[in-house]
Scaffold this active site. Structure first.
Site, PDB file in Angstrom:
ATOM      1  N   ASP A  65      -2.880  -3.426  14.827  1.00  0.00           N
ATOM      2  CA  ASP A  65      -2.082  -3.006  13.673  1.00  0.00           C
ATOM      3  C   ASP A  65      -1.996  -1.483  13.557  1.00  0.00           C
ATOM      4  O   ASP A  65      -2.693  -0.757  14.264  1.00  0.00           O
ATOM      5  CB  ASP A  65      -2.648  -3.620  12.372  1.00  0.00           C
ATOM      6  N   ASP A 114     -11.496 -10.146   2.328  1.00  0.00           N
ATOM      7  CA  ASP A 114     -10.694 -11.274   1.829  1.00  0.00           C
ATOM      8  C   ASP A 114     -10.292 -12.218   2.965  1.00  0.00           C
ATOM      9  O   ASP A 114      -9.407 -13.054   2.806  1.00  0.00           O
ATOM     10  CB  ASP A 114      -9.456 -10.775   1.071  1.00  0.00           C
ATOM     11  N   HIS A 160      -8.837 -11.548   5.852  1.00  0.00           N
ATOM     12  CA  HIS A 160      -7.628 -11.290   6.654  1.00  0.00           C
ATOM     13  C   HIS A 160      -8.014 -10.835   8.062  1.00  0.00           C
ATOM     14  O   HIS A 160      -9.029 -10.180   8.247  1.00  0.00           O
ATOM     15  CB  HIS A 160      -6.685 -10.290   5.968  1.00  0.00           C
ATOM     16  N   GLU A 183      -2.530 -10.636   5.539  1.00  0.00           N
ATOM     17  CA  GLU A 183      -3.109 -10.756   4.205  1.00  0.00           C
ATOM     18  C   GLU A 183      -3.106 -12.208   3.728  1.00  0.00           C
ATOM     19  O   GLU A 183      -2.371 -13.042   4.277  1.00  0.00           O
ATOM     20  CB  GLU A 183      -2.300  -9.881   3.239  1.00  0.00           C
TER      21      GLU A 183
HETATM   22  C1  GLP Z   1      -8.358  -3.290   8.069  1.00  0.00           C
HETATM   23  C2  GLP Z   1      -7.765  -3.610   9.432  1.00  0.00           C
HETATM   24  C3  GLP Z   1      -8.424  -4.818  10.032  1.00  0.00           C
HETATM   25  C4  GLP Z   1      -9.917  -4.650  10.019  1.00  0.00           C
HETATM   26  C5  GLP Z   1     -10.376  -4.519   8.594  1.00  0.00           C
HETATM   27  C6  GLP Z   1     -11.880  -4.427   8.435  1.00  0.00           C
HETATM   28  O1  GLP Z   1      -7.863  -4.108   7.096  1.00  0.00           O
HETATM   29  N1  GLP Z   1      -6.374  -3.841   9.383  1.00  0.00           N
HETATM   30  O2  GLP Z   1      -7.926  -5.004  11.348  1.00  0.00           O
HETATM   31  O3  GLP Z   1     -10.529  -5.747  10.636  1.00  0.00           O
HETATM   32  O4  GLP Z   1      -9.787  -3.344   8.058  1.00  0.00           O
HETATM   33  O5  GLP Z   1     -12.335  -3.141   8.587  1.00  0.00           O
HETATM   34  P1  GLP Z   1     -13.853  -2.755   8.589  1.00  0.00           P
HETATM   35  O6  GLP Z   1     -14.350  -3.110   9.942  1.00  0.00           O
HETATM   36  O7  GLP Z   1     -13.859  -1.282   8.356  1.00  0.00           O
HETATM   37  O8  GLP Z   1     -14.520  -3.531   7.525  1.00  0.00           O
END
Ligand code: GLP
Length: 286
Positions: free
Chosen positions: A72, A141, A143, A148
């Site tokens: 992403d 959440d 995702h 989402e």
């Molecule tokens: C964002 C990204 C996800 C990632 C998530 C968790 O939402 N789009 O791809 O998995 O953050 O991030 P973290 O590893 O910092 O908790």
């Protein structure tokens, strides 16, 4: 599904890096045979990238014949912004390894035609022969990428408006100012990740414990998009003890027993703190 439970997030990072290394090396990539790797950003995979860089510097792995596709990217954030996923990937991984930058694919959140950008990304994945191993992380959440709650479980790469929970979770990267977090992102779809031959999802910390419970103990549900991977034939969830806090004791015991029963194969170096070694099987039947 395989659930690998390790003591700490550091061990998750090490396990994940060794798994990626093993998959790439076993594949024996070459000029006519590229390994295709899907990659995430976020704080969770940082340790995996650090370990992979170390293994690369120690001469244990090359990325010369690896193509990567990132999950992403924010819409409208300049590429050189320290929170853009381009900046993250270049600084935390790509600039330290021998990947050809032309083989490191990231969605362009500043493309003039975002819909076309997403379609092109899907096409490039297809042209690369599909993804061999997609590594992912999740939000609290549930995702995956930026799919989402409420996203279609057969979705493809597209523009997505971010949920309030995600804006709040990511505000820490924007000086805790939620108004600075981009409101939209480009993301691979759940269906895009489901098409990968294998999916490895990293989940650490108590703040992800409820999401892990929803991911594996309840049914497939588009409000917890990571739960879709219950229906993928080769999913590995790698988590730390903290992330298991909402699971039933019997679930934790069951998966720990499964891992202990995995065919033992020595790898060099063995992973400290685990009783088990990597299976050469792609999956553990449960
Ligand atoms: C964002 C990204 C996800 C990632 C998530 C968790 O939402 N789009 O791809 O998995 O953050 O991030 P973290 O590893 O910092 O908790």
């Amino acid at each position: 599904m395989r659930l690998v439970i390790l003591e700490t997030s550091d061990k998750v990072s090490e396990w994940a890096a060794k798994y990626v290394m093993k998959r790439i090396n076993d594949f024996k990539p070459g000029p006519n045979k590229y390994f295709t790797l899907g990659l995430p950003t976020g704080s969770t995979p940082l340790g995996m990238y650090k370990n992979l860089i170390r293994y690369h510097k120690e001469g244990k792995i090359s990325f010369k014949y690896v193509k990567t596709f990132n999950m992403d990217e924010y819409v409208g954030l300049p590429r050189e912004h320290p929170e853009s996923y381009h900046f993250y990937m270049w600084n935390n991984f790509f600039k330290h390894i021998d990947i050809d930058p032309a083989n490191a694919h990231l969605l362009d959140g500043n493309a003039s035609d975002l819909v076309k950008e997403c379609e092109d990304f899907e096409r490039k994945i297809e042209e690369a022969g599909g993804i061999e191993l997609f590594v992912g992380g999740i939000g609290p959440d549930g995702h995956i990428a930026f799919n989402e709650p409420g996203s279609s479980l057969v979705s493809r790469t597209r523009v997505k408006t971010l949920a309030q929970d995600t804006l709040e979770a990511n505000a820490r990267f924007f000086g805790n100012d939620i108004s600075k977090v981009p409101k939209q992102a480009l993301t691979v779809g759940v269906g895009t990740v489901m098409d990968a031959k294998e999916v490895m999802i990293l989940i650490t910390g108590t703040h992800k414990a409820f999401a892990l419970y929803k991911a594996i103990e309840e049914g497939v549900n588009h409000m917890w998009t990571v739960s879709a991977f219950q229906q993928h034939q080769h999913t590995i969830m790698v988590c730390d003890e903290d992330a298991t806090l909402e699971l039933r004791v019997k679930t934790v015991k069951y998966f720990k027993q499964q891992e202990a029963a995995v065919t033992m194969h020595e790898i060099d170096p063995p992973i400290p703190g685990t009783n088990w070694k990597f299976s050469q099987e792609n999956d553990v039947d449960i």
